[in-house]
Design a protein around this motif. Structure first.
Motif, PDB file in Angstrom:
ATOM      1  N   LEU A   1       0.824  -1.208   0.000  1.00  0.00           N
ATOM      2  CA  LEU A   1       0.000   0.000   0.000  1.00  0.00           C
ATOM      3  C   LEU A   1       0.860   1.261   0.000  1.00  0.00           C
ATOM      4  N   GLN A   2       1.941   1.227   0.756  1.00  0.00           N
ATOM      5  CA  GLN A   2       2.833   2.392   0.802  1.00  0.00           C
ATOM      6  C   GLN A   2       3.472   2.638  -0.565  1.00  0.00           C
ATOM      7  N   ARG A   3       3.825   1.572  -1.246  1.00  0.00           N
ATOM      8  CA  ARG A   3       4.415   1.741  -2.588  1.00  0.00           C
ATOM      9  C   ARG A   3       3.433   2.441  -3.528  1.00  0.00           C
ATOM     10  N   VAL A   4       2.165   2.111  -3.418  1.00  0.00           N
ATOM     11  CA  VAL A   4       1.143   2.688  -4.301  1.00  0.00           C
ATOM     12  C   VAL A   4       0.836   4.140  -3.926  1.00  0.00           C
ATOM     13  N   ALA A   5       0.734   4.429  -2.637  1.00  0.00           N
ATOM     14  CA  ALA A   5       0.207   5.727  -2.205  1.00  0.00           C
ATOM     15  C   ALA A   5       1.263   6.717  -1.715  1.00  0.00           C
ATOM     16  N   HIS A   6       2.502   6.315  -1.587  1.00  0.00           N
ATOM     17  CA  HIS A   6       3.507   7.193  -0.968  1.00  0.00           C
ATOM     18  C   HIS A   6       3.609   8.535  -1.689  1.00  0.00           C
ATOM     19  N   PRO A   7       3.668   9.627  -0.930  1.00  0.00           N
ATOM     20  CA  PRO A   7       3.731  10.968  -1.525  1.00  0.00           C
ATOM     21  C   PRO A   7       4.887  11.184  -2.507  1.00  0.00           C
ATOM     22  N   ASP A   8       5.986  10.489  -2.341  1.00  0.00           N
ATOM     23  CA  ASP A   8       7.114  10.640  -3.272  1.00  0.00           C
ATOM     24  C   ASP A   8       6.714  10.271  -4.694  1.00  0.00           C
ATOM     25  N   ARG A   9       5.785   9.346  -4.831  1.00  0.00           N
ATOM     26  CA  ARG A   9       5.321   8.942  -6.165  1.00  0.00           C
ATOM     27  C   ARG A   9       4.540  10.064  -6.854  1.00  0.00           C
ATOM     28  N   TYR A  10       4.036  10.993  -6.054  1.00  0.00           N
ATOM     29  CA  TYR A  10       3.185  12.055  -6.596  1.00  0.00           C
ATOM     30  C   TYR A  10       3.827  13.440  -6.460  1.00  0.00           C
ATOM     31  N   ALA A  11       5.127  13.452  -6.258  1.00  0.00           N
ATOM     32  CA  ALA A  11       5.834  14.728  -6.086  1.00  0.00           C
ATOM     33  C   ALA A  11       5.643  15.645  -7.292  1.00  0.00           C
ATOM     34  N   SER A  12       5.555  15.085  -8.473  1.00  0.00           N
ATOM     35  CA  SER A  12       5.367  15.916  -9.672  1.00  0.00           C
ATOM     36  C   SER A  12       3.905  15.931 -10.129  1.00  0.00           C
ATOM     37  N   GLY A  13       3.019  15.373  -9.315  1.00  0.00           N
ATOM     38  CA  GLY A  13       1.600  15.333  -9.662  1.00  0.00           C
ATOM     39  C   GLY A  13       0.908  16.645  -9.325  1.00  0.00           C
ATOM     40  N   THR A  14      -0.377  16.667  -9.560  1.00  0.00           N
ATOM     41  CA  THR A  14      -1.162  17.862  -9.259  1.00  0.00           C
ATOM     42  C   THR A  14      -1.266  18.023  -7.744  1.00  0.00           C
ATOM     43  N   GLU A  15      -1.676  19.209  -7.327  1.00  0.00           N
ATOM     44  CA  GLU A  15      -1.853  19.475  -5.904  1.00  0.00           C
ATOM     45  C   GLU A  15      -2.893  18.520  -5.308  1.00  0.00           C
ATOM     46  N   GLN A  16      -3.947  18.239  -6.059  1.00  0.00           N
ATOM     47  CA  GLN A  16      -4.988  17.323  -5.595  1.00  0.00           C
ATOM     48  C   GLN A  16      -4.433  15.903  -5.434  1.00  0.00           C
ATOM     49  N   GLU A  17      -3.624  15.443  -6.382  1.00  0.00           N
ATOM     50  CA  GLU A  17      -3.010  14.110  -6.281  1.00  0.00           C
ATOM     51  C   GLU A  17      -2.086  14.030  -5.077  1.00  0.00           C
ATOM     52  N   GLN A  18      -1.330  15.082  -4.842  1.00  0.00           N
ATOM     53  CA  GLN A  18      -0.413  15.102  -3.697  1.00  0.00           C
ATOM     54  C   GLN A  18      -1.199  15.067  -2.381  1.00  0.00           C
ATOM     55  N   ARG A  19      -2.281  15.836  -2.310  1.00  0.00           N
ATOM     56  CA  ARG A  19      -3.100  15.876  -1.094  1.00  0.00           C
ATOM     57  C   ARG A  19      -3.753  14.502  -0.850  1.00  0.00           C
ATOM     58  N   LEU A  20      -4.284  13.912  -1.909  1.00  0.00           N
ATOM     59  CA  LEU A  20      -4.913  12.599  -1.793  1.00  0.00           C
ATOM     60  C   LEU A  20      -3.890  11.540  -1.370  1.00  0.00           C
ATOM     61  N   SER A  21      -2.707  11.616  -1.922  1.00  0.00           N
ATOM     62  CA  SER A  21      -1.639  10.685  -1.560  1.00  0.00           C
ATOM     63  C   SER A  21      -1.282  10.813  -0.075  1.00  0.00           C
ATOM     64  N   LEU A  22      -1.197  12.043   0.391  1.00  0.00           N
ATOM     65  CA  LEU A  22      -0.879  12.272   1.795  1.00  0.00           C
ATOM     66  C   LEU A  22      -1.998  11.731   2.694  1.00  0.00           C
ATOM     67  N   GLN A  23      -3.252  11.958   2.313  1.00  0.00           N
ATOM     68  CA  GLN A  23      -4.383  11.428   3.087  1.00  0.00           C
ATOM     69  C   GLN A  23      -4.344   9.905   3.137  1.00  0.00           C
ATOM     70  N   GLN A  24      -4.077   9.305   1.998  1.00  0.00           N
ATOM     71  CA  GLN A  24      -4.050   7.844   1.950  1.00  0.00           C
ATOM     72  C   GLN A  24      -2.884   7.282   2.754  1.00  0.00           C
ATOM     73  N   THR A  25      -1.744   7.901   2.653  1.00  0.00           N
ATOM     74  CA  THR A  25      -0.582   7.432   3.414  1.00  0.00           C
ATOM     75  C   THR A  25      -0.843   7.553   4.912  1.00  0.00           C
ATOM     76  N   THR A  26      -1.451   8.654   5.312  1.00  0.00           N
ATOM     77  CA  THR A  26      -1.794   8.843   6.720  1.00  0.00           C
ATOM     78  C   THR A  26      -2.757   7.747   7.169  1.00  0.00           C
ATOM     79  N   ARG A  27      -3.745   7.471   6.364  1.00  0.00           N
ATOM     80  CA  ARG A  27      -4.742   6.437   6.674  1.00  0.00           C
ATOM     81  C   ARG A  27      -4.091   5.056   6.749  1.00  0.00           C
ATOM     82  N   ILE A  28      -3.203   4.764   5.824  1.00  0.00           N
ATOM     83  CA  ILE A  28      -2.489   3.478   5.825  1.00  0.00           C
ATOM     84  C   ILE A  28      -1.674   3.337   7.107  1.00  0.00           C
ATOM     85  N   ASN A  29      -0.940   4.385   7.472  1.00  0.00           N
ATOM     86  CA  ASN A  29      -0.110   4.336   8.677  1.00  0.00           C
ATOM     87  C   ASN A  29      -0.961   4.146   9.926  1.00  0.00           C
TER      88      ASN A  29
END
Length: 181
Positions: free
Chosen positions: A32-60
């Motif tokens: 799950l961390q591999r899929v959602a980690h914020p580093d994967r979305y560093a060059s993504g949109t602001e919305q993708e980065q925010r969603l990634s951070l929410q998901q990573t927080t939820r996973i943790n």
């Protein structure tokens, strides 16, 4: 990305229950961390980065809850409609409370014995055995989540909170003793 509305067990693809496969939990966590980690979305949109951070927080949060027996039990109780307020809940088992007072006194006296490390090791083994006993009881209680068993599991959680705090205090003393060697 994944569905944030899933419960912790669904998120990790595990059956809802107290007994879990720790290796499967850890493996799924890494996946799950591999899929959602914020580093994967560093060059993504602001919305993708925010969603990634929410998901990573939820996973943790889900991972920490499921890997800890007390937190897992509290979460299971909440899934059954029982909301524990950890700081306000205490056991009503007077024999258990008396035993806790004796163990705390014993812990306090350890500094003044001939071999404090050996005495501390023995005390920590007893506390660990008490924790294992509570975990085993909770596993049985959650197998058949009747109102009676859920009430017993809630009481076991209360006791585990005492035992974990006592073990933590013993570990602090152990670190203190190692510093003075």
């Amino acid at each position: 990305m994944f569905d944030l509305s899933k419960n912790h067990f669904e998120l990790f693809g595990l059956p809802v229950g107290f007994i879990i496969d720790g290796a499967a939990l850890a493996e799924r966590y890494r996946d799950l961390q591999r899929v959602a980690h914020p580093d994967r979305y560093a060059s993504g949109t602001e919305q993708e980065q925010r969603l990634s951070l929410q998901q990573t927080t939820r996973i943790n949060e889900a991972y920490e809850t499921l890997k800890n027996p007390v937190l897992r039990a509290q979460y299971l109780l909440s899934l059954h409609g029982i909301d524990m307020q950890a700081e306000k809940e205490t056991t009503r088992d007077t024999a258990f409370l008396m035993e806790q007072l004796q163990l705390r006194e014993e812990l306090e006296q350890l500094r003044h014995v001939d071999d404090p490390q050996a005495a501390l090791d023995e005390l920590m083994e007893r506390i660990s055995a008490m924790i294992k006993k509570q975990v085993a009881q909770m596993a049985i209680q959650f197998e058949d989540p009747t109102p009676t068993n859920l009430a017993a599991a809630r009481e076991a959680v209360r006791k585990m909170q005492f035992l974990n705090k006592l073990l933590s205090e013993a570990e602090s003393l152990e670190a203190e003793l190692e510093e003075t060697r």
